[in-house]
Design an enzyme around this catalytic site. Structure first.
Site, PDB file in Angstrom:
ATOM      1  CB  SER A  93      -0.964   0.006   1.186  1.00 30.40           C
ATOM      2  OG  SER A  93      -2.034  -0.873   0.929  1.00 30.40           O
ATOM      3  CG  PHE A 154      -7.229 -12.405  -0.964  1.00 32.59           C
ATOM      4  CD1 PHE A 154      -6.661 -13.436  -1.695  1.00 32.59           C
ATOM      5  CD2 PHE A 154      -7.116 -11.107  -1.450  1.00 32.59           C
ATOM      6  CE1 PHE A 154      -5.989 -13.197  -2.877  1.00 32.59           C
ATOM      7  CE2 PHE A 154      -6.436 -10.850  -2.634  1.00 32.59           C
ATOM      8  CZ  PHE A 154      -5.873 -11.897  -3.349  1.00 32.59           C
ATOM      9  CE1 TYR A 192      -5.261   1.853   3.929  1.00 35.56           C
ATOM     10  CE2 TYR A 192      -5.852  -0.322   3.102  1.00 35.56           C
ATOM     11  CZ  TYR A 192      -4.975   0.752   3.144  1.00 35.56           C
ATOM     12  OH  TYR A 192      -3.820   0.711   2.405  1.00 35.56           O
ATOM     13  CB  SER A 193     -12.125   0.716   0.970  1.00 38.46           C
ATOM     14  OG  SER A 193     -12.588   0.020  -0.173  1.00 38.46           O
ATOM     15  CG  ASN A 194      -6.778  -2.434  -0.610  1.00 38.55           C
ATOM     16  OD1 ASN A 194      -5.701  -1.865  -0.600  1.00 38.55           O
ATOM     17  ND2 ASN A 194      -7.110  -3.333   0.305  1.00 38.55           N
ATOM     18  N   GLY A 334       2.639  -1.038   4.187  1.00 36.38           N
ATOM     19  CA  GLY A 334       1.999  -1.917   3.223  1.00 36.38           C
ATOM     20  C   GLY A 334       2.351  -3.359   3.471  1.00 36.38           C
TER      21      GLY A 334
END
Length: 399
Positions: A93, A154, A192-194, A334
């Site tokens: 990240s 995942f 938090y969100s990718n 990250g």
């Protein structure tokens, strides 16, 4: 900083994996060395992380113009090959800080606005209500409320192995994130969100007409001479020398995931770099060589990651503010399967550290175990000196 990786609840842990103006040619340290006592303290703190159970790790610490590079442990537990200080490493990240910087440069060039609704650029990918109410600032700050696709992708250790060689498109990742329950109303809270940074990467591409990887290279990597930093695309291999990357498996073995198709991380977490390149990038960014002062200030305007602790870790626009005992440090962390990275730089620029390790998903969810405690202590020694005080710090390992 928020808890990094855990083993047990893989979905929750993975969710936390993934922080143009003219630029001077290069930002390099002065080349001096730290005093022997300082070097010994840093090495002892790094060795303590290895002793706590990390197979191997390496770091670069900068004290102004003085540089210390240290290693501890193994790059390959089967052959006994030692860790090396110049290895390439998947930085997860930290990719977000590069992407956020490019978007802010586009803001500086009046190509878009931070408070533009994202529907102006990706209306075909998001529902109309989100397109109208979520802004680019909310994406970069993780206040959009959009679900994290990584948590849906995942869900077990088996999924990590299942998707090792699979290619995902950014559009697939966005669709998965949008299929999940929203965490909050747009702008109402931090989560938090990718998915936010996949959308940010797509916006960059639609505004510029070029791949996000090309824009990062043109605007940041080439001007700063970051020759060991790149986005690998669908190629599952690291190009240069590197360590293996381990995940503890239920049978008691360490499973190597150094070969992995990182299309699942894309703009949210696919980048590869070295400790030297990472330190050079954050030094250039935080000293104002990549963004105008007003845009850097916007990047450093944070929201609390935990509303119950507003004085704790704050998240800006792809950048984390960690509260160490000796002051505020800026950076990001990250983790991807087998590789963890942390970078922090004191607000006054006096100290900077990047540390990279080769095992993730090693703690039960919500537990700060011996490895994490030792890593935090190493960061405090690097930033605050040999008397770094963990109890007086509002920091943990970042996402």
């Amino acid at each position: 900083m928020s808890k990094r990786l855990s083993a047990g609840m893989v979905a929750a842990a993975t969710a936390a994996m993934l922080v143009v103006s003219a630029v001077p040619a290069r930002a390099r340290p002065g080349g001096g060395t730290v005093p022997p006592a300082r070097a010994a303290a840093l090495q002892a703190a790094l060795d303590a992380v290895h002793a706590a159970g990390m197979p191997g790790l390496f770091a670069e610490v900068r004290d102004g113009g003085a540089v210390w590079r240290g290693v501890s442990g193994l790059a390959d537990v089967s052959t006994g090959a030692p860790m090396q200080p110049g290895f390439e490493h998947r930085i997860g990240s930290l990719s977000k800080t590069f992407v956020a910087t490019v978007l802010l440069q586009l803001v500086g060039g009046r190509r878009l606005g931070l408070d533009d609704p994202i529907g102006r650029y990706v209306s075909d990918l998001v529902p109309a209500d989100l397109g109208a109410s979520v802004t680019i600032r909310m994406l970069l700050q993780h206040t959009s409320g959009i679900g994290d696709y990584a948590a849906g992708l995942f869900r077990s250790l088996d999924d990590i192995a299942r998707y090792q060689y699979q290619t995902f498109s950014p559009q697939q990742l966005v669709a998965l994130g949008l299929s999940l329950t929203r965490t909050n109303a747009p702008g109402a809270g931090w989560s938090y969100s990718n998915t936010n940074y996949i959308l940010a990467g797509l916006i960059i591409q639609r505004v510029t007409g070029f791949p996000v990887e090309a824009e990062v290279a043109r605007r940041i990597l080439l001007p700063l001479g970051l020759t060991h930093t790149y986005f690998p695309g669908t190629v599952p291999y690291l190009i240069g020398p590197h360590s293996l990357g381990y995940v503890p498996w239920p049978d008691g073995t360490l499973r190597d995931f150094s070969v992995y198709n990182m299309s699942w991380g894309w703009a949210a977490g696919a980048a590869v770099s070295t400790t030297a390149d990472v330190n050079n990038f954050y030094a250039a960014l935080l000293s104002g060589r990549l963004l105008r002062p007003d845009l850097l200030a916007a990047m450093q305007a944070t929201v609390p990651e935990n509303p119950a602790d507003p004085a704790g870790t704050g998240y800006g626009l792809g950048l984390v503010a960690a509260r160490a005992s000796c002051g505020t440090a800026w950076g990001h962390g990250g983790g991807v399967f087998g590789y963890g990275t942390q970078v922090l730089r004191m607000a006054d620029g006096s100290h900077e550290v990047t540390v990279a390790d080769n095992m993730t998903l090693y703690e039960p969810a919500g537990v700060v175990g011996p490895i994490d405690v030792a890593l935090i202590q190493f960061l405090l020694v690097a930033l605050c000196g040999t008397t770094g005080n963990a109890a007086a710090s509002k920091m943990s390992l970042s996402n």
